[in-house]
Write a protein that holds these residues in place. Structure first.
Motif, mmCIF file in Angstrom:
data_model
loop_
_atom_site.group_PDB
_atom_site.id
_atom_site.type_symbol
_atom_site.label_atom_id
_atom_site.label_comp_id
_atom_site.label_asym_id
_atom_site.label_seq_id
_atom_site.Cartn_x
_atom_site.Cartn_y
_atom_site.Cartn_z
ATOM 1 N N ILE A 125 -24.405 -48.065 26.470
ATOM 2 C CA ILE A 125 -23.831 -48.250 25.195
ATOM 3 C C ILE A 125 -22.123 -48.620 25.374
ATOM 4 C CG2 ILE A 125 -23.177 -47.276 23.001
ATOM 5 C CD1 ILE A 125 -25.538 -45.073 23.834
ATOM 6 N N ALA A 126 -21.809 -49.725 24.758
ATOM 7 C CA ALA A 126 -20.553 -50.049 24.719
ATOM 8 C C ALA A 126 -19.424 -49.272 23.679
ATOM 9 C CB ALA A 126 -20.280 -51.495 24.403
ATOM 10 N N ASN A 127 -18.436 -48.948 24.252
ATOM 11 C CA ASN A 127 -17.343 -48.433 23.134
ATOM 12 C C ASN A 127 -16.257 -49.494 22.888
ATOM 13 O OD1 ASN A 127 -16.848 -45.938 22.386
ATOM 14 N ND2 ASN A 127 -14.957 -45.704 23.724
ATOM 15 N N PRO A 128 -16.004 -49.737 21.612
ATOM 16 C CA PRO A 128 -15.328 -50.968 21.137
ATOM 17 C C PRO A 128 -13.785 -50.852 21.578
ATOM 18 C CG PRO A 128 -15.308 -49.259 19.301
ATOM 19 C CD PRO A 128 -16.264 -48.782 20.595
ATOM 20 N N ASN A 129 -13.272 -51.871 21.751
ATOM 21 C CA ASN A 129 -11.595 -52.068 21.663
ATOM 22 C C ASN A 129 -10.803 -50.959 20.760
ATOM 23 O OD1 ASN A 129 -9.320 -52.954 23.070
ATOM 24 N ND2 ASN A 129 -9.051 -54.444 21.475
ATOM 25 N N CYS A 130 -9.899 -50.279 21.256
ATOM 26 C CA CYS A 130 -9.241 -49.133 20.464
ATOM 27 C C CYS A 130 -8.690 -49.744 19.044
ATOM 28 C CB CYS A 130 -7.908 -48.795 21.123
ATOM 29 S SG CYS A 130 -6.966 -49.894 22.027
ATOM 30 N N SER A 131 -8.135 -51.167 18.996
ATOM 31 C CA SER A 131 -7.652 -51.615 17.904
ATOM 32 C C SER A 131 -8.808 -52.054 16.786
ATOM 33 C CB SER A 131 -6.720 -52.906 18.088
ATOM 34 O OG SER A 131 -7.241 -53.694 19.055
ATOM 35 N N THR A 132 -10.001 -52.063 17.459
ATOM 36 C CA THR A 132 -11.373 -52.462 16.588
ATOM 37 C C THR A 132 -11.629 -51.136 16.028
ATOM 38 O OG1 THR A 132 -11.776 -54.368 18.047
ATOM 39 C CG2 THR A 132 -13.459 -53.393 16.463
#
Ligand code: 2RA
Length: 340
Positions: A125-132
């Motif tokens: 499962i992928a975690n998004p970019n912090c700014s997203t």
């Protein structure tokens, strides 16, 4: 009955926060392994009131482990995530490696928790970019009420997004400006970051945007709605922790600012601080260590028919990375692994 949880990258900023947040939220852990590269072997890291010694990621056997939170960058993830996944351990990866893979869910639990159920294709499962992450927490409740057509976002991103070296560079460069002979030349960034703003994060793309800006576009479409048009300008600012974003939103229909404020007040993961007076808004230094995505300066944009402006601030090491990963683990625990 709890879970066996491994943290890959346990000595980095995000890895340490993952351990802190697992402890703070009392995630049901039966066994925990702090994994790091061989050069960091034996480094001590905190897990609540316990101290863990890091183990070698390269030789670690993930067989029998339930969840692995990864914060080791895309290159190392390429080597170790498939190994962990093949051993039956579900990987929650903070790097960008798998975010755009159609067979890997990209999840912000307040927005698309159900997508976690797509984990089984690759056990990743992928975690998004912090700014997203902080932006979609703010957009989703508004989109559910008045369908978003277009988003224009300007970010003011802290140096901790670039890692420990960047934090040191800001500190030493700032100090060096006051102490003759201790000037510090730019190294992490192409230009001075102390008392400055750098309109460039990650690499430049063909069209003149940067990869950080492209990530905000692609990830918002995957997490919230592919029909939303997003244009971003991502800048680095001399702040240690806490990303801020000025977001302009155009809706399909009119959304009154007071109704928007009421909706956001009830939204999961959101804390509205919005008074039209001195200090009636949140600034990055106030978000550090908090779980919330703070929203201020909610106001109509009268230059277009259905416009709204908001200011969004969140701890980029927490909601932007470690907290979101732990929240995904919590969803896995309640919906998939069902122990605890
Ligand atoms: C940054 N979002 O802020 C990127 C990676 N953490 O540098």
């Amino acid at each position: 009955m709890g879970y066996k949880v491994a943290i890959a990258g346990a000595t980095g900023n995000v890895g340490r926060e993952m351990l802190n947040i697992l402890a703070e939220r009392e995630f049901p852990v039966d066994e925990i392994a702090a994994l790091a590269s061989r050069r960091s072997l034996g480094t001590e890291v905190s897990f609540g009131d316990k101290t863990l010694k890091t183990q070698d990621l390269d030789t670690f056997d993930f067989t029998g482990w339930d969840i692995a939170l990864f914060a080791i960058g895309s290159d190392a993830t390429k080597t170790y995530a498939p190994k962990a996944a093949a051993a039956g351990c579900i990987v929650i990866d903070n790097s960008s490696l798998y975010r755009y893979d159609p067979d890997v869910p990209l999840v912000v639990p307040e927005v698309n928790a159900d997508a976690v159920m797509g984990y089984s294709k690759k056990n990743i499962i992928a975690n998004p970019n912090c700014s997203t992450a902080q932006m979609v927490v703010a957009l989703k409740p508004l989109h559910d009420r008045a369908r978003i057509k277009r988003v224009v976002v300007s970010t003011y991103q802290s140096v901790s997004g670039s890692g420990k070296e960047a934090i040191d560079e800001l500190w030493n460069q700032t100090k060096g400006l006051y102490v003759p002979g201790q000037e510090v030349e730019p190294s992490v960034y192409p230009k001075q970051i102390a008392f400055n703003v750098i309109p460039h994060i990650d690499v430049f793309m063909e069209d003149g945007s940067t990869k950080e800006e492209w990530k905000m576009v692609a990830e918002t479409k995957k997490i919230v709605d592919p029909s939303i048009k997003v244009t971003a300008t991502c800048a680095r600012v001399p702040v240690f922790v806490g990303h801020s974003e000025a977001i302009n939103i155009e809706f399909e229909e009119f959304l009154d600012e007071d109704e928007a404020r009421d909706i956001l007040r009830e939204a999961p993961g959101v804390m509205v601080v919005d008074k039209r007076e001195d200090g009636g808004y949140v600034t990055p230094v106030e978000c550090v260590g908090d779980f919330a995505t703070f929203i201020s300066r909610i106001r109509q944009d009268s230059t277009i028919d259905n416009g709204l402006n908001i200011w969004v601030v969140s701890d980029n090491l927490r909601k932007g990375a470690a907290l979101n990963a732990v929240q995904i683990a919590e969803v896995l625990g309640s919906r998939v692994l069902k122990k605890g």
